[in-house]
Design an enzyme around this catalytic site. Structure first.
Site, mmCIF file in Angstrom:
data_model
loop_
_atom_site.group_PDB
_atom_site.id
_atom_site.type_symbol
_atom_site.label_atom_id
_atom_site.label_comp_id
_atom_site.label_asym_id
_atom_site.label_seq_id
_atom_site.Cartn_x
_atom_site.Cartn_y
_atom_site.Cartn_z
ATOM 1 N N GLU A 271 0.889 2.512 10.480
ATOM 2 C CA GLU A 271 0.643 1.865 9.180
ATOM 3 C C GLU A 271 -0.839 1.580 9.024
ATOM 4 O OE1 GLU A 271 2.914 -1.708 8.297
ATOM 5 O OE2 GLU A 271 4.717 -0.834 9.165
ATOM 6 N N GLU B 8 6.400 -3.956 14.955
ATOM 7 C CA GLU B 8 5.672 -5.227 15.006
ATOM 8 C C GLU B 8 6.488 -6.369 15.595
ATOM 9 O OE1 GLU B 8 3.856 -6.135 11.261
ATOM 10 O OE2 GLU B 8 2.595 -4.373 11.309
HETATM 11 C C1 BGP Z 1 3.376 -4.862 8.221
HETATM 12 C C2 BGP Z 1 4.830 -4.525 8.122
HETATM 13 C C3 BGP Z 1 5.214 -3.828 6.863
HETATM 14 C C4 BGP Z 1 4.438 -4.232 5.631
HETATM 15 C C5 BGP Z 1 2.956 -4.397 5.896
HETATM 16 C C6 BGP Z 1 2.186 -5.036 4.786
HETATM 17 O O1 BGP Z 1 3.234 -6.049 8.923
HETATM 18 O O2 BGP Z 1 5.233 -3.722 9.197
HETATM 19 O O3 BGP Z 1 6.589 -3.921 6.724
HETATM 20 O O4 BGP Z 1 5.032 -5.209 4.916
HETATM 21 O O5 BGP Z 1 2.713 -5.152 7.051
HETATM 22 O O6 BGP Z 1 2.328 -6.414 4.828
HETATM 23 P P1 BGP Z 1 2.569 -7.305 3.574
HETATM 24 O O7 BGP Z 1 3.745 -6.727 2.903
HETATM 25 O O8 BGP Z 1 2.814 -8.674 4.117
HETATM 26 O O9 BGP Z 1 1.341 -7.239 2.760
#
Ligand code: BGP
Length: 482
Positions: free
Chosen positions: A382, A170
């Site tokens: 993800e 990201e």
């Molecule tokens: C993505 C990232 C992750 C993770 C996920 C969930 O942006 O790659 O590392 O954190 O989002 O986001 P959050 O933890 O802000 O809910």
């Protein structure tokens, strides 16, 4: 498109789950590890929910065997994890730390022992703080060489056993949060010029890393993971359709075109140039970007939500650094770029407690768009639901998570029917872990971890949730039983 009968998922489909070093490992100064920018940033008052840190996280550094065993019992096909640069090079460059290399050797071997394919992210946001101090990290082009040197060390050591590599996680998020919103390190706000320059450095680091890997391991599979939010135009008003086109060029294709084509989208470039914020490129950069793009094997997609684009007057809303990090539904605000677009909520869709839109069809949109624009295979690196979970009689019933994942997998299956080449689906996340800005109460895992915001709370014991057993079945039936 409609198909009478689904062909289902390919036979060798990689059912997986993902994590990131800073969010699970803990052991923040163990065995020679250096300090990262996140180790520093979380200590600034007010930056994270209830001042949570990843100092201990969920202690995966010491409990990885137990975690991998649970993965094996579940039948997981691939585990995506990131490597902490600071364990390998505590100062970002210079001396290599053997103990750090050994840790990931052990983790990889443990996964392979159970036939789980390791999928390794080279960089998931935790940059060595020493590089910030040496030359301001990503702001300086010097980082490209240090990054490639670090990546090559990983390829040399693990390339014989790791077949799937993700260069960057990201890039669009860590740069926009770091230089526009001030919510990630280095905490800068509205520095548009630097934002685009930093991105160019990251693009060069990505491209040179791809070239290095393919020279060493031509058969390795490589791509970058992009936080992709497909965008709907607000309605049929032409201004709103144009707002969508602007959004796509500046927020989506700006990155994906680099990974897949090795060039920046023309209209986005023209817009940035007119405002004096286009990045500086060096001679030869364009060639390197193109060469690397031709060797990329897949587009990594982190999919959580779609958005809406509506025309935004020149005096309209801008970017704010507020966000719902508490889980109090309805506290998020509309953001935008004056003169181009703003992103109002989509009243056709429900939201999570953190105001993230829930839109299963969006995952199919991602695959369709990537397939028709780039003709590249897709790795969903993800996808998941952040929610409050409760332990009742030693069990965690999370039907909401099952419903979320089921709906997304159904749409992903349709994407396969549509002819998209989807290679893998990794849920976020495997165990519960630290949510960067939202602490430990925003849980994503199949495996519950007993800990709260306070460093000294909880036993860190692992308990599989209902969704764990559900996903086991999904894997067993290759997505037929959902
Ligand atoms: C993505 C990232 C992750 C993770 C996920 C969930 O942006 O790659 O590392 O954190 O989002 O986001 P959050 O933890 O802000 O809910």
């Amino acid at each position: 498109m409609y198909f009478e009968k689904s062909k289902g998922f390919p036979k060798d489909f990689l059912w997986g789950s993902a994590s990131a070093a800073y969010q699970v490992e803990g052991g923040w100064d163990a065995d020679g590890k250096g300090v990262s920018n996140w180790d520093k940033f979380v200590r600034i008052p007010g930056k994270t929910f209830k001042a949570t840190t990843g100092d201990k996280a969920v202690d995966h550094y010491h409990r990885y065997k137990e975690d991998v065993k649970l993965m094996a019992e579940m039948g997981l096909k691939t585990y995506r994890f990131s490597i902490a640069w600071t364990r390998i090079y505590p100062n970002g460059n210079g001396e290599v730390n053997e103990a750090g290399l050994q840790f990931y050797d052990d983790l990889i071997n443990e996964l392979l022992k159970y036939g789980i394919e390791p999928m390794v992210t080279v960089y998931h946001w935790d940059m060595p703080q020493a590089l910030e101090e040496q030359y301001h990290g990503w702001e300086n082009r010097q980082i490209v060489d240090d990054y490639v040197n670090y990546a090559k060390t990983l390829f040399e050591r693990y390339g014989d056993r790791v077949h799937y590599w993700i260069t960057m996680n990201e890039q669009n998020i860590f740069t926009s949060f770091g230089w526009l919103k001030g919510m990630h390190p280095p905490g800068k706000e509205n520095d548009e010029k630097m934002f685009y320059q930093v991105n160019h450095h990251a693009n060069m680091a990505h491209a040179k890393t791809v070239l290095a890997l393919k020279e060493m391991y031509p058969d390795a599979k490589v791509g970058a993971s992009f936080a992709y939010s497909p965008c709907y135009g607000y309605d049929r008003k032409p201004e709103n359709a144009m707002a969508k086109a602007d959004y796509d060029d500046l927020q989506n294709y700006w990155w994906m075109d680099i990974y897949a084509y090795g060039r920046y989208p023309r209209s986005a470039w023209a817009y940035l140039e007119s405002r004096g914020v286009a990045p500086q490129m060096e001679e030869g950069d364009a060639k390197i970007l193109k060469k690397a793009a031709a060797l990329v094997d897949f587009m990594g997609v982190n999919y959580y939500q779609t958005c809406v684009a509506e025309y935004n007057d020149i005096n309209g809303v801008g970017m704010t650094n507020t966000m719902n990090t508490t889980g109090e539904k309805g506290t998020a605000q509309v953001q935008g770029v004056p003169g181009l677009y703003k992103n109002p909520a989509n009243d056709f869709l429900p939201t999570t407690d953190w105001d993230w839109t829930i839109d299963p069809m969006g995952i199919r949109m991602c695959c369709r768009d990537i397939t028709s624009r780039y003709d590249l295979p897709v790795v969903i690196s993800e996808n998941g639901l952040g929610a409050f979970d409760k332990v009742e009689d030693g069990k965690i019933h999370d039907p909401y998570r099952i419903a979320y994942l089921k709906a997304h997998i159904e749409e992903l299956k349709k994407a396969c029917d549509d002819g998209c080449r989807v290679l893998a689906y990794c849920t976020w996340s495997y165990t519960d872990l630290l949510s960067w800005l939202n602490g430990y109460q925003k849980r994503y895992g199949f495996v519950y971890v007993d800990r709260e915001e306070d460093e000294n709370s909880g036993t860190l014991n692992r308990i599989p949730k209902d969704s764990y057993y559900w996903y086991k079945k999904v894997i067993e039936t290759n997505g037929e039983e959902l």
